[in-house]
Design a protein around this motif. Structure first.
Motif, PDB file in Angstrom:
ATOM      1  N   SER A 149      54.888 -24.913 105.687  1.00 43.13           N
ATOM      2  CA  SER A 149      54.437 -24.857 104.292  1.00 43.13           C
ATOM      3  C   SER A 149      54.846 -26.120 103.546  1.00 43.13           C
ATOM      4  CB  SER A 149      55.020 -23.619 103.608  1.00 43.13           C
ATOM      5  OG  SER A 149      54.579 -22.425 104.240  1.00 43.13           O
ATOM      6  N   ALA A 150      56.070 -26.623 103.821  1.00 39.46           N
ATOM      7  CA  ALA A 150      56.535 -27.851 103.175  1.00 39.46           C
ATOM      8  C   ALA A 150      55.707 -29.049 103.634  1.00 39.46           C
ATOM      9  CB  ALA A 150      58.020 -28.075 103.478  1.00 39.46           C
ATOM     10  N   PHE A 151      55.400 -29.119 104.927  1.00 38.90           N
ATOM     11  CA  PHE A 151      54.557 -30.202 105.431  1.00 38.90           C
ATOM     12  C   PHE A 151      53.175 -30.150 104.781  1.00 38.90           C
ATOM     13  CE2 PHE A 151      56.987 -30.029 109.727  1.00 38.90           C
ATOM     14  CZ  PHE A 151      57.974 -30.858 109.226  1.00 38.90           C
ATOM     15  N   GLU A 152      52.606 -28.960 104.715  1.00 38.33           N
ATOM     16  CA  GLU A 152      51.270 -28.792 104.132  1.00 38.33           C
ATOM     17  C   GLU A 152      51.266 -29.249 102.672  1.00 38.33           C
ATOM     18  OE1 GLU A 152      48.118 -25.356 104.790  1.00 38.33           O
ATOM     19  OE2 GLU A 152      49.681 -24.713 103.385  1.00 38.33           O
ATOM     20  N   ALA A 153      52.299 -28.861 101.913  1.00 37.77           N
ATOM     21  CA  ALA A 153      52.373 -29.235 100.500  1.00 37.77           C
ATOM     22  C   ALA A 153      52.500 -30.741 100.317  1.00 37.77           C
ATOM     23  CB  ALA A 153      53.558 -28.528  99.838  1.00 37.77           C
ATOM     24  N   ALA A 154      53.123 -31.409 101.293  1.00 37.98           N
ATOM     25  CA  ALA A 154      53.317 -32.857 101.209  1.00 37.98           C
ATOM     26  C   ALA A 154      52.156 -33.642 101.814  1.00 37.98           C
ATOM     27  CB  ALA A 154      54.620 -33.243 101.911  1.00 37.98           C
ATOM     28  N   GLY A 155      51.156 -32.947 102.330  1.00 38.20           N
ATOM     29  CA  GLY A 155      50.013 -33.631 102.912  1.00 38.20           C
ATOM     30  C   GLY A 155      50.271 -34.210 104.289  1.00 38.20           C
ATOM     31  N   VAL A 156      51.276 -33.681 104.983  1.00 42.34           N
ATOM     32  CA  VAL A 156      51.578 -34.128 106.347  1.00 42.34           C
ATOM     33  C   VAL A 156      50.735 -33.302 107.320  1.00 42.34           C
ATOM     34  CG1 VAL A 156      53.379 -34.349 108.103  1.00 42.34           C
ATOM     35  CG2 VAL A 156      53.926 -34.778 105.697  1.00 42.34           C
ATOM     36  N   LYS A 157      50.033 -33.957 108.217  1.00 43.32           N
ATOM     37  CA  LYS A 157      49.097 -33.274 109.103  1.00 43.32           C
ATOM     38  C   LYS A 157      49.791 -32.197 109.923  1.00 43.32           C
ATOM     39  CE  LYS A 157      45.344 -34.184 112.353  1.00 43.32           C
ATOM     40  NZ  LYS A 157      44.635 -35.215 113.154  1.00 43.32           N
ATOM     41  N   PHE A 176      55.018 -41.813 110.224  1.00 43.04           N
ATOM     42  CA  PHE A 176      54.602 -40.416 110.108  1.00 43.04           C
ATOM     43  C   PHE A 176      55.824 -39.500 110.021  1.00 43.04           C
ATOM     44  CE2 PHE A 176      52.994 -36.409 111.979  1.00 43.04           C
ATOM     45  CZ  PHE A 176      51.915 -36.174 111.146  1.00 43.04           C
ATOM     46  N   ALA A 177      56.837 -39.775 110.859  1.00 42.27           N
ATOM     47  CA  ALA A 177      58.067 -38.979 110.841  1.00 42.27           C
ATOM     48  C   ALA A 177      58.752 -39.054 109.486  1.00 42.27           C
ATOM     49  CB  ALA A 177      59.013 -39.450 111.941  1.00 42.27           C
ATOM     50  N   ARG A 178      58.715 -40.223 108.862  1.00 39.33           N
ATOM     51  CA  ARG A 178      59.357 -40.384 107.556  1.00 39.33           C
ATOM     52  C   ARG A 178      58.738 -39.445 106.521  1.00 39.33           C
ATOM     53  NH1 ARG A 178      62.266 -44.490 106.038  1.00 39.33           N
ATOM     54  NH2 ARG A 178      61.347 -45.875 107.608  1.00 39.33           N
ATOM     55  N   ARG A 179      57.424 -39.356 106.514  1.00 37.01           N
ATOM     56  CA  ARG A 179      56.756 -38.466 105.560  1.00 37.01           C
ATOM     57  C   ARG A 179      57.149 -37.012 105.797  1.00 37.01           C
ATOM     58  NH1 ARG A 179      50.979 -39.004 106.722  1.00 37.01           N
ATOM     59  NH2 ARG A 179      50.785 -37.501 104.997  1.00 37.01           N
ATOM     60  N   ALA A 180      57.278 -36.638 107.074  1.00 39.55           N
ATOM     61  CA  ALA A 180      57.636 -35.261 107.407  1.00 39.55           C
ATOM     62  C   ALA A 180      59.071 -34.948 106.992  1.00 39.55           C
ATOM     63  CB  ALA A 180      57.458 -35.024 108.905  1.00 39.55           C
ATOM     64  N   VAL A 181      59.994 -35.828 107.325  1.00 43.60           N
ATOM     65  CA  VAL A 181      61.401 -35.591 106.977  1.00 43.60           C
ATOM     66  C   VAL A 181      61.577 -35.575 105.461  1.00 43.60           C
ATOM     67  CG1 VAL A 181      63.751 -36.499 107.143  1.00 43.60           C
ATOM     68  CG2 VAL A 181      62.267 -36.512 109.163  1.00 43.60           C
ATOM     69  N   ASP A 182      60.927 -36.486 104.773  1.00 40.71           N
ATOM     70  CA  ASP A 182      61.033 -36.504 103.308  1.00 40.71           C
ATOM     71  C   ASP A 182      60.573 -35.183 102.696  1.00 40.71           C
ATOM     72  OD1 ASP A 182      62.051 -39.066 103.367  1.00 40.71           O
ATOM     73  OD2 ASP A 182      60.193 -40.052 102.717  1.00 40.71           O
ATOM     74  N   ILE A 240      56.618 -34.668 117.404  1.00 32.98           N
ATOM     75  CA  ILE A 240      55.269 -35.014 116.949  1.00 32.98           C
ATOM     76  C   ILE A 240      54.332 -35.016 118.149  1.00 32.98           C
ATOM     77  CG2 ILE A 240      53.882 -36.867 115.924  1.00 32.98           C
ATOM     78  CD1 ILE A 240      56.497 -37.803 114.537  1.00 32.98           C
ATOM     79  N   LYS A 241      53.114 -34.503 117.951  1.00 31.77           N
ATOM     80  CA  LYS A 241      52.093 -34.546 118.988  1.00 31.77           C
ATOM     81  C   LYS A 241      51.218 -35.782 118.816  1.00 31.77           C
ATOM     82  CE  LYS A 241      52.066 -30.836 121.767  1.00 31.77           C
ATOM     83  NZ  LYS A 241      51.940 -30.916 123.250  1.00 31.77           N
ATOM     84  N   LEU A 242      50.943 -36.447 119.930  1.00 32.23           N
ATOM     85  CA  LEU A 242      50.032 -37.581 119.958  1.00 32.23           C
ATOM     86  C   LEU A 242      48.598 -37.065 120.063  1.00 32.23           C
ATOM     87  CD1 LEU A 242      51.974 -39.743 122.577  1.00 32.23           C
ATOM     88  CD2 LEU A 242      52.202 -39.789 120.083  1.00 32.23           C
ATOM     89  N   GLN A 243      47.694 -37.712 119.346  1.00 31.30           N
ATOM     90  CA  GLN A 243      46.297 -37.291 119.361  1.00 31.30           C
ATOM     91  C   GLN A 243      45.382 -38.483 119.632  1.00 31.30           C
ATOM     92  OE1 GLN A 243      46.389 -35.198 115.381  1.00 31.30           O
ATOM     93  NE2 GLN A 243      45.685 -33.473 116.625  1.00 31.30           N
ATOM     94  N   ALA A 244      44.119 -38.205 119.786  1.00 30.94           N
ATOM     95  CA  ALA A 244      43.134 -39.251 120.078  1.00 30.94           C
ATOM     96  C   ALA A 244      43.029 -40.243 118.924  1.00 30.94           C
ATOM     97  CB  ALA A 244      41.778 -38.611 120.351  1.00 30.94           C
ATOM     98  N   ASP A 245      42.670 -41.473 119.274  1.00 30.09           N
ATOM     99  CA  ASP A 245      42.378 -42.519 118.284  1.00 30.09           C
ATOM    100  C   ASP A 245      43.548 -42.815 117.350  1.00 30.09           C
ATOM    101  OD1 ASP A 245      39.734 -42.698 119.298  1.00 30.09           O
ATOM    102  OD2 ASP A 245      39.147 -40.983 118.055  1.00 30.09           O
ATOM    103  N   GLY A 246      44.770 -42.693 117.860  1.00 34.05           N
ATOM    104  CA  GLY A 246      45.942 -43.058 117.073  1.00 34.05           C
ATOM    105  C   GLY A 246      46.365 -42.034 116.044  1.00 34.05           C
ATOM    106  N   GLU A 247      45.803 -40.821 116.098  1.00 39.13           N
ATOM    107  CA  GLU A 247      46.186 -39.775 115.147  1.00 39.13           C
ATOM    108  C   GLU A 247      47.462 -39.068 115.617  1.00 39.13           C
ATOM    109  OE1 GLU A 247      44.686 -38.773 112.129  1.00 39.13           O
ATOM    110  OE2 GLU A 247      43.753 -40.732 112.392  1.00 39.13           O
ATOM    111  N   LEU A 248      48.131 -38.396 114.658  1.00 42.50           N
ATOM    112  CA  LEU A 248      49.378 -37.686 114.928  1.00 42.50           C
ATOM    113  C   LEU A 248      49.355 -36.335 114.223  1.00 42.50           C
ATOM    114  CD1 LEU A 248      51.680 -40.754 114.257  1.00 42.50           C
ATOM    115  CD2 LEU A 248      51.435 -39.660 116.490  1.00 42.50           C
TER     116      LEU A 248
END
Length: 450
Positions: free
Chosen positions: A116-124, A272-278, A291-299
């Motif tokens: 819920s915290a990640f979602e509120a912060a816009g972290v994928k 990406f990790a910084r946004r999540a921890v913050d 963190i999961k690695l995704q296609a085309d450099g996404e996370l």
């Protein structure tokens, strides 16, 4: 001389390694509960300056015991390296006006609150639902894309993770997982964890992971972790850890330091990790972010814990980068002025990483036999002569016991042992890790204890 209090628990690095990092900082007190394994208790009593045993029935009791020890022994800084003790230790530190993870620590413990915290912060984040009953599970499965994953909100080490797909018997899945959570609570397998006292789970869609853009055709996993520190609310990433593919469904079997990813790709992961921890609003603690690695450099985020990484990962970072995460964490909690390590990517001392021994090979093929464990196991002749190794046996493994069958429901609780390897190069490290993963059954048979 300062007084340091370590709250020991089920998880974390070996107690002898942890205490060796803390002893240069002062007099080390170790508090442990009556739930701790006998082997850990023996090590604490042998190595700690002061060993403090307490009997507790819930997390409030543990927080109270920690606070009592802080006052009785005039503690200057308190820490834990155990996932299941993070909350009570943070509560006690706040009450004692000592540095700690802070008032929002539960965001790093409860997977529903964390997502819920990640979602509120816009972290994928994958779409998710909290479930506390069979009816809620049915509703969640109807709303999410399948396959999905059912997890205990306050579990760890992938214990109990269950994949749900179209047509699965949801009642049977619910009964099996509630029985597991009840058993873990009754046996206090992880210590005292209030979140196991009632069925509380999260269901989340499977993350579409793909490591091809990141590693090319090299056979490495789509999961990475970032180890770091938060000091007075400021996050500092320290290192990215590469991993092998998980043994189905979610069991981690090996890590590689330094990461074999290029620096520019590591920087994407770190940002990406910084946004999540913050998003977790932590104050002063270590962090272990997956963190999961995704296609085309996404996370996409998996989770982030307010502690050092478990098992032997702190040792990897110390051996390869000369960065002592446990010592740095303790200094931060003691309020000392020190240079927080920057991001590490160039190895100073070769390569290092553990590999777990379970009764499957790296492709997920089960062992045909279950030889008896020989804790005098000698790996020397199977490895490159330049590789050094140490074996850390799981605390619940007895010498001469049959090597246990792999249970997909128990995650890293399947570990028979963790083998720590130190090599002059990453390539030699990887060669040695794969040798152990794919030859462990033969090695165990050749050296079976009769």
């Amino acid at each position: 001389m300062k007084n340091v209090l370590l709250v020991a628990g089920f998880g974390g690095p070996p107690i002898d390694f942890a205490l060796a990092r803390l002893k240069p900082l002062g007099r080390v007190h170790v508090l442990y509960t009556d739930t701790l394994a006998a082997a850990k208790v023996e090590a604490i009593q042998r190595l700690a300056d002061v060993a403090i045993r307490c009997t507790v029935k819930d997390e409030d009791d543990l927080a109270a015991a920690v606070l009592e020890a802080i006052k009785a022994y005039r503690i200057d800084g308190v820490l834990t390296l155990d996932e299941f003790s993070v909350g009570p230790v943070a509560v006690a530190a706040r009450r004692a006006e000592l540095n700690g993870a802070g008032q929002y620590v539960q965001l790093s413990r409860n997977k529903w609150q964390m997502r819920s915290a990640f979602e509120a912060a816009g972290v994928k984040n994958p779409p998710f639902r909290r479930v506390t009953s069979l009816d809620e599970l049915r509703r969640a499965v109807g709303e999410l894309r399948l396959p999905a994953v059912l997890k205990m909100t306050e579990g760890a080490m992938s214990a109990g993770h269950t994949i749900i797909d179209v047509g699965d018997d949801l009642e049977a899945i619910w009964m099996k997982n509630t029985a597991l959570i009840e058993r873990l609570a009754a046996e206090r397998s992880f210590g005292v964890v209030d979140g196991l006292l009632a069925p509380e789970f999260i269901v989340e869609e499977m993350i579409d992971a793909d490591a091809t853009w990141w590693y090319g055709d090299r056979p490495f996993g789509d999961l990475v972790s970032v180890e770091g520190l938060v000091v007075n609310g400021v996050y500092q990433p320290i290192a990215v850890t590469s991993k092998y593919p998980l043994v189905q469904p979610f069991t981690e079997i090996g890590q590689i330091t330094p990461s074999i990813l290029s620096l520019d790709k590591q920087q994407l992961i770190v940002d990406f990790a910084r946004r999540a921890v913050d998003a977790l609003k932590l104050e002063t603690c270590a962090t272990h972010t997956e963190i999961k690695l995704q296609a085309d450099g996404e996370l996409c985020m998996v989770e982030s814990a307010a502690r050092t990484p478990g098992a032997l990962m702190t040792r990897q970072i110390l051996e390869v980068f000369d960065v002592d995460m446990i010592g740095c964490l303790a200094r931060a909690l003691l309020g000392e002025d020190f240079n927080v390590p920057g991001f590490q990517y160039l190895a100073r001392n070769g390569a290092a990483g553990p590999v777990a021994i379970i009764t499957q090979d790296s492709r997920g093929v089960p062992w045909e036999r279950h030889p008896k464990v020989n804790k005098a196991l000698d790996l020397r002749r199977y490895l490159d002569p330049e590789v050094k190794y140490e074996i850390a046996w799981s605390a619940d493994i007895e010498n001469g016991s049959p090597s246990r069958a792999y249970d997909p429901h128990l995650g890293s609780m399947n570990y028979i042992a963790n083998v720590f390897l130190k090599a002059p190069t990453v390539d030699i490290l990887i060669q040695s890790q794969r040798q152990i993963m794919d030859s462990a059954e033969r090695i165990f048979l050749e050296q079976e204890l009769h």
